[in-house]
Design an enzyme around this catalytic site. Structure first.
Site, PDB file in Angstrom:
ATOM      1  N   LYS A 265       0.861  -1.083   0.104  1.00 56.10           N
ATOM      2  CA  LYS A 265      -0.096  -0.038   0.133  1.00 56.10           C
ATOM      3  C   LYS A 265       0.927   1.226   0.302  1.00 56.10           C
ATOM      4  O   LYS A 265       0.244   2.329  -0.374  1.00 56.10           O
ATOM      5  CB  LYS A 265      -0.900  -0.045   1.085  1.00 56.10           C
ATOM      6  CG  LYS A 265      -2.110  -0.938   0.812  1.00 56.10           C
ATOM      7  CD  LYS A 265      -3.226  -1.092   1.885  1.00 56.10           C
ATOM      8  CE  LYS A 265      -4.179  -2.052   1.394  1.00 56.10           C
ATOM      9  NZ  LYS A 265      -3.797  -3.510   1.979  1.00 56.10           N
TER      10      LYS A 265
HETATM   11  C1  LIG Z   1      -4.618  -4.612   1.217  1.00 55.48           C
HETATM   12  C2  LIG Z   1      -4.077  -5.854   1.136  1.00 55.48           C
HETATM   13  C3  LIG Z   1      -4.264  -6.776   0.215  1.00 55.48           C
HETATM   14  C4  LIG Z   1      -5.642  -6.612  -0.660  1.00 55.48           C
HETATM   15  O1  LIG Z   1      -5.440  -5.930  -1.648  1.00 55.48           O
HETATM   16  P1  LIG Z   1      -6.615  -5.364  -2.421  1.00 55.48           P
HETATM   17  O2  LIG Z   1      -5.952  -4.079  -3.222  1.00 55.48           O
HETATM   18  O3  LIG Z   1      -7.793  -4.816  -1.461  1.00 55.48           O
HETATM   19  O4  LIG Z   1      -7.080  -6.464  -3.183  1.00 55.48           O
HETATM   20  C5  LIG Z   1      -3.468  -8.009   0.175  1.00 55.48           C
HETATM   21  N1  LIG Z   1      -2.505  -8.126   0.927  1.00 55.48           N
HETATM   22  C6  LIG Z   1      -2.014  -7.133   2.029  1.00 55.48           C
HETATM   23  C7  LIG Z   1      -1.036  -7.627   2.693  1.00 55.48           C
HETATM   24  C8  LIG Z   1      -2.906  -6.076   1.847  1.00 55.48           C
HETATM   25  O5  LIG Z   1      -2.414  -5.018   2.621  1.00 55.48           O
END
Ligand SMILES: *Cc1c(COP(=O)(O)O)cnc(C)c1O
Length: 466
Positions: A112
């Protein structure tokens, strides 16, 4: 570049306005009116570029007209220059023709950061230019909150409020959010679960009158278009590192809200040769049920070892449905309304189309742990549980072993020690050096009851006004 709403009624907006809104006024999500397309020659000419320069090339068409070239280039360089690995998104080989792309070298150790670090800089630029203050409000099950706070901590013109479920995020996740101290940073621990937090955020966005017209709310979850945009880049990066665009490659993506994998779908539509795109879910498998059985329905939330994918509904799936329904806002609205009122399915021809675009697989906790162990024993690469789900799905769904398979490694294993411990590998993941003092840092957060009015009052009282 103009952006239109998936429900077809809200007015089209430019990049700056899309950045500063959540949902469109008609309840839809914003998508580019026309997707940029690159030729194979153009993509090939980016081979060997540093990550930040590639990122500039891939993203600039989306912000063109809103942000000058030099300004945007500087933002992108600063964003990815702050990552702890020179390669930004290094590829690690785990089997013949099989890789993981480590997306956890940003400041909060999850993918993220790729989007939220940039988002902070975009907010700063646009808000200063408009001489405007806003309130960033979001709910988190762990990773979004820390990445958003880290990304926004230097922004002058905003206050950020992040709601997390009290005692339901891991220690590392909580510490990463609550040890970033600043006048404009507010962590609220809600005595409830993640859905309660998300419900409060939704209610606050829907009725912003509690702000008394003094400011407005901005979203940082993946309904914010700018987040998707930043995630498109690493698909190009992986491809170019592994012989693309002359050969096509496949991706497996651990999925919750369908944000990260939607970015892969866009990369393909922008001209990147991608073979398989695999949707990897945990037991919360609404997307797998839809793709494998055309069953689109909400089921009870399951708490798993991969909490960042514990969702009942994947909000970004609407962006894909919009394309599947020929970008027809009223047809899409009809589907979404039917989904709102109970289990449904999508039109058979469109479902067949979806199955051509994606493979899918759901992985339970036991298989998750087995995969962590399997990969560790073979390679000493320690996977976090979300990444392990991606690798398992890649291995189950892969059709052609001559095509490189890349699983997105979405988090550092130190964020999810429980799954690593349960896998029985006998090692515990360590914090990287730049964070080794995390547990000594002072925390600051406010515990609040599961009551939206109290939260609204808190936001109003703690917002700095002009
Ligand atoms: C947010 C997250 C996901 C999922 O991502 P999306 O974009 O919501 O599909 C998967 N793994 C981790 C570690 C995350 O923080």
């Amino acid at each position: 570049m103009k952006y239109i709403s998936t429900r077809g009624k809200a007015e089209a907006l430019g990049f700056e306005d899309v950045l500063l809104t959540g949902l469109a006024t008609d309840g839809g999500l914003y998508v580019p009116e026309v997707l940029p397309r690159f030729t194979k020659e153009e993509i090939a000419s980016w081979r060997g570029l540093p990550y930040a320069e590639l990122a500039f090339n891939v993203m600039y068409p989306f912000v063109e007209g809103a942000i000058p070239e030099d300004t945007f280039r500087k933002m992108v360089r600063e964003t990815y220059g702050a990552f702890a690995h020179q390669a930004v998104a290094p590829l690690v080989q785990i089997d013949s023709n099989e890789w993981v792309m480590e997306l956890f070298h940003g400041p909060t150790l999850a993918f993220k950061d790729f989007a939220l670090q940039l988002l902070g800089k975009l907010f700063d630029y646009v808000l200063q230019k408009r001489n405007k203050r806003v309130v960033v409000l979001g709910a988190t099950s762990g990773d979004t909150g820390s990445a958003a706070i880290e990304g926004c901590k230097h922004c002058k013109n905003l206050d950020i409020f992040i709601l997390h479920p009290f005692q339901r995020v891991s220690d590392v996740q909580r510490k990463q959010m609550t040890t970033i101290v600043g006048e404009n940073i507010h962590n609220i621990a809600i005595e409830g679960n993640f859905d309660d937090c998300q419900g409060m955020v939704k209610a606050s966005f829907n009725d912003q009158s509690f702000l008394q017209g003094k400011t407005s709310l901005v979203a940082v979850n993946s309904i914010n278009w700018a987040r998707i945009m930043a995630q498109i880049v690493y698909y190009f990066h992986a491809s170019l590192s592994l012989g693309g665009p002359d050969r096509s490659i496949s991706f497996s993506v651990p999925t919750g809200n369908f944000g990260d994998i939607f970015a892969g779908y866009l990369a393909r539509n922008m001209g990147l040769p991608i073979n398989q795109l695999i949707v990897a879910t945990n037991k919360n498998d609404i997307l797998h049920r839809l793709i494998s059985k055309n069953q689109y329905s909400v089921e009870k939330l399951e708490h798993t070892l991969s909490p960042s994918m514990d969702i009942m509904v994947s909000s970004n799936f609407e962006r894909l449905l919009f394309d599947l329904y020929g970008r027809n806002g009223s047809a899409l609205s009809a589907v979404m309304n039917s989904f709102q009122s109970g289990p449904t399915s999508i039109d058979a021809a469109r479902w067949t189309e979806a199955r051509k675009l994606f493979d899918s697989y759901a992985v339970n906790d036991k298989e998750t742990c087995l995969t962590i162990a399997e990969v560790y024993e073979a390679t000493e690469e320690l996977l976090d549980p979300h990444t392990a789900i991606g690798v398992r799905a890649a291995r189950e769904c892969r059709r052609d072993k001559s095509i490189p398979m890349v699983t997105l490694a979405t988090a550092h294993p130190v964020k999810f020690p429980e799954a690593v411990e349960k896998s029985g590998v006998g090692v515990s993941p360590q914090l990287p050096p730049h964070m080794s003092d995390l547990f000594e840092r002072e925390e600051r957060y406010t515990v609040m009851p599961n009551a939206v009015e109290a939260v609204k009052t808190f936001i109003l009282e703690n917002t700095q006004h002009d």
